[in-house]
Design an enzyme around this catalytic site. Structure first.
Site, PDB file in Angstrom:
ATOM      1  N   HIS A 228       0.841  -1.185   0.000  1.00  0.00           N
ATOM      2  CA  HIS A 228       0.000   0.000   0.000  1.00  0.00           C
ATOM      3  C   HIS A 228       0.879   1.239   0.000  1.00  0.00           C
ATOM      4  O   HIS A 228       2.058   1.189   0.324  1.00  0.00           O
ATOM      5  CB  HIS A 228      -0.927   0.019   1.221  1.00  0.00           C
ATOM      6  CG  HIS A 228      -0.207   0.157   2.528  1.00  0.00           C
ATOM      7  ND1 HIS A 228       0.391  -0.909   3.162  1.00  0.00           N
ATOM      8  CD2 HIS A 228       0.031   1.233   3.314  1.00  0.00           C
ATOM      9  CE1 HIS A 228       0.945  -0.499   4.285  1.00  0.00           C
ATOM     10  NE2 HIS A 228       0.757   0.799   4.397  1.00  0.00           N
ATOM     11  N   ARG A 247       9.987  -2.199   1.398  1.00  0.00           N
ATOM     12  CA  ARG A 247       9.596  -1.097   0.515  1.00  0.00           C
ATOM     13  C   ARG A 247       9.693  -1.511  -0.949  1.00  0.00           C
ATOM     14  O   ARG A 247      10.578  -2.252  -1.340  1.00  0.00           O
ATOM     15  CB  ARG A 247      10.459   0.134   0.792  1.00  0.00           C
ATOM     16  CG  ARG A 247      10.300   0.622   2.229  1.00  0.00           C
ATOM     17  CD  ARG A 247      11.244   1.772   2.566  1.00  0.00           C
ATOM     18  NE  ARG A 247      11.120   2.117   3.976  1.00  0.00           N
ATOM     19  CZ  ARG A 247      11.831   1.540   4.940  1.00  0.00           C
ATOM     20  NH1 ARG A 247      12.719   0.610   4.616  1.00  0.00           N
ATOM     21  NH2 ARG A 247      11.665   1.884   6.191  1.00  0.00           N
TER      22      ARG A 247
END
Length: 383
Positions: A228, A247
C-alpha cells in the site's frame, strides 16, 4: 493550561516520523499534533509524515513527569511507555499479558484490463506471461497468482534505465491521450506520481494497485503482505506492532526487491471500505479481522458527553480536534485538547465531555479477541 489528572490515566509525549513523503511543517497536520503534544516547534522545512503513539522502539512514547498531567504521580522525565508498562503489567489486563506479554500489540501510527491498456508493461516484462494471464479463466486463481508474481517480479527487477524509459513512454502517451479523452483517475494518479518520483518503478507499480479514496468516517484494512501507499490527505492509522516493513518504490529508502516479490499475496479484488459500527451515541467502532487492535472514533458536538465503556485490554486515546474534559468515575476531570495523548489501562471506563466540538480516537486490543479469551478461560476453570 492547568490539568488535574486521574491516577488511572497517563498523559504521553509521543514521537514523530519525518519521512520524505510527509507534508512540510506549515502544511502538516502531523506536525501540528506533534507540536501541541510535545511543546516543540515544528520545523517548517522538514517533512512530517507520521505521529506515532505506542511502544514501538523506532518511535516510542514517553510518560510526562509529575506536574504535566499525571496527577502528582512522580515519573522520571525519560521513562518510555514500554518501560513503564513492563513495571506495571496489570494495566494491560490478564488476557493481553497472556497473549503478548508486557507490551502493546498495536501501534496507533482489475488487472487484466490494465495489462491490455498499458502496453509499456508488456514491453518491459515480456509479452509471454502477460498473454497467458489475459487468457486465464476466472476460476484459475492459483495460476493467476503465479503469473502475476512472475510479471511483478520482472517489473521490480528491471534495470533503472529500462524503468526510466518505460515511465517516460507512459508519461508521453498519457499526456497525448489526455488531449483527446478524459484520463481515468488512476492515469491521472500515475502522472502525479511521475512528477514526484520521476523514473521510479513505483509509478508503474501503481497500475497493479487499487486506487481508493476514503471519505471522512470511512476506513479500510490491509492484511499482512499486502502493498500500500498513501498518496495524499491525512488519516488515523493503527497497525500491529512490527518492524517488518519492505519497501517497493516511491521512496529514496532501501528496497528489498527479492523479499518483496516473494512475500506478497497477489490477491486480486477491491478492498472492503469500513463505515464503522455505531457503538453508542457519538462513537463508531472500526473492527478489522485481526486480534491486535480495533479503533473507535468519537465526534462530540459542543457541550455533549460520551462514555467509553471499560474494556479488558489497554487503550491509547488521541485528541485531534477541539477541547474538553475526560474523567474516570468520580475522579476530578482532566482538561484535554488537540494533540493530547493518553494511555488508559484495562478495565477503566472513560467519560468525555466537549467544550468545543471534540474529535477523539481510541485504539485498543480487539474486543472480540479479549472476550473470546475470557470465555475460554471461563470454560477451563469449570473443568
Amino acid at each position: 493550561m492547568e490539568t488535574r489528572s486521574s491516577p488511572k490515566l497517563r498523559r504521553l509525549r509521543c514521537s514523530v516520523q519525518k519521512y520524505d513523503w510527509g507534508r512540510r511543517g506549515a502544511e502538516s497536520r502531523v506536525a501540528k499534533l506533534f507540536a501541541l503534544n510535545s511543546g516543540a516547534e515544528a520545523d517548517p522545512d522538514r517533512p512530517y509524515a507520521e505521529f506515532w503513539m505506542g511502544t514501538h522502539g523506532s518511535g516510542p512514547s514517553f510518560l510526562l513527569p509529575a506536574g504535566c498531567g499525571n496527577g502528582g504521580h512522580k515519573v522520571s522525565p525519560d521513562v518510555t511507555l514500554k518501560a513503564w508498562i513492563s513495571s506495571n503489567p496489570d494495566v494491560l489486563g490478564d488476557k493481553v499479558v497472556d497473549e503478548w506479554g508486557c507490551d502493546l500489540p498495536f501501534l496507533f501510527k482489475e488487472l487484466k484490463q490494465v495489462l491490455c491498456d498499458v502496453p509499456e508493461i508488456a514491453e518491459l516484462v515480456g509479452s509471454t506471461d502477460v498473454e497467458k494471464f489475459i487468457k486465464l479463466g476466472e476460476q484459475e486463481v492459483e495460476k493467476a497468482k503465479c503469473l502475476l508474481q512472475s510479471i511483478f517480479t520482472k517489473l521490480m527487477s528491471a534495470s533503472a534505465d529500462i524503468v526510466a524509459l518505460a515511465v517516460s513512454q507512459i508519461k508521453s502517451r498519457l499526456e497525448l491521450e489526455g488531449q483527446v479523452r478524459p484520463l481515468t483517475d488512476k492515469e491521472q494518479l500515475v502522472l502525479r506520481l511521475e512528477k514526484q518520483y520521476p523514473a521510479d518503478v513505483g509509478v508503474i507499480s501503481a497500475f497493479f494497485l487499487n486506487y481508493v479514496r476514503l471519505n471522512p468516517g470511512e476506513a479500510l484494512y490491509l492484511g499482512a503482505n499486502e502493498p500500500h501507499a498513501y498518496v495524499s490527505g491525512e488519516c488515523i492509522e493503527c497497525m500491529a506492532t512490527s518492524d517488518n516493513v519492505v519497501r517497493a518504490g516511491l521512496t529514496p529508502k532501501t528496497k528489498d526487491i527479492q523479499t518483496l516479490c516473494s512475500m506478497l499475496t497477489y490477491k486480486q479484488g477491491f478492498p472492503d471500505i469500513l463505515k464503522g459500527v455505531p457503538l453508542k451515541t457519538y462513537i463508531t467502532r472500526y473492527i478489522p479481522p485481526f486480534d491486535e487492535f480495533e479503533v473507535d472514533r468519537c465526534v462530540l458536538p459542543k457541550g455533549s458527553s460520551a462514555v467509553f465503556s471499560a474494556v479488558l485490554g489497554p487503550s491509547i486515546f488521541l485528541v485531534t480536534d477541539g477541547e474538553g474534559t475526560i474523567n474516570v468515575g468520580s475522579v476530578k476531570q482532566d482538561v484535554v485538547a488537540e494533540g493530547y495523548v493518553l494511555f488508559v489501562p484495562a478495565n477503566v471506563e472513560i467519560h468525555v465531555t466537549s467544550v468545543t466540538e471534540l474529535h477523539v480516537y481510541r485504539a485498543g486490543v480487539n474486543d472480540r479477541f479479549l472476550k473470546s479469551r475470557e470465555l475460554e478461560n471461563g470454560k477451563k476453570s469449570q473443568i
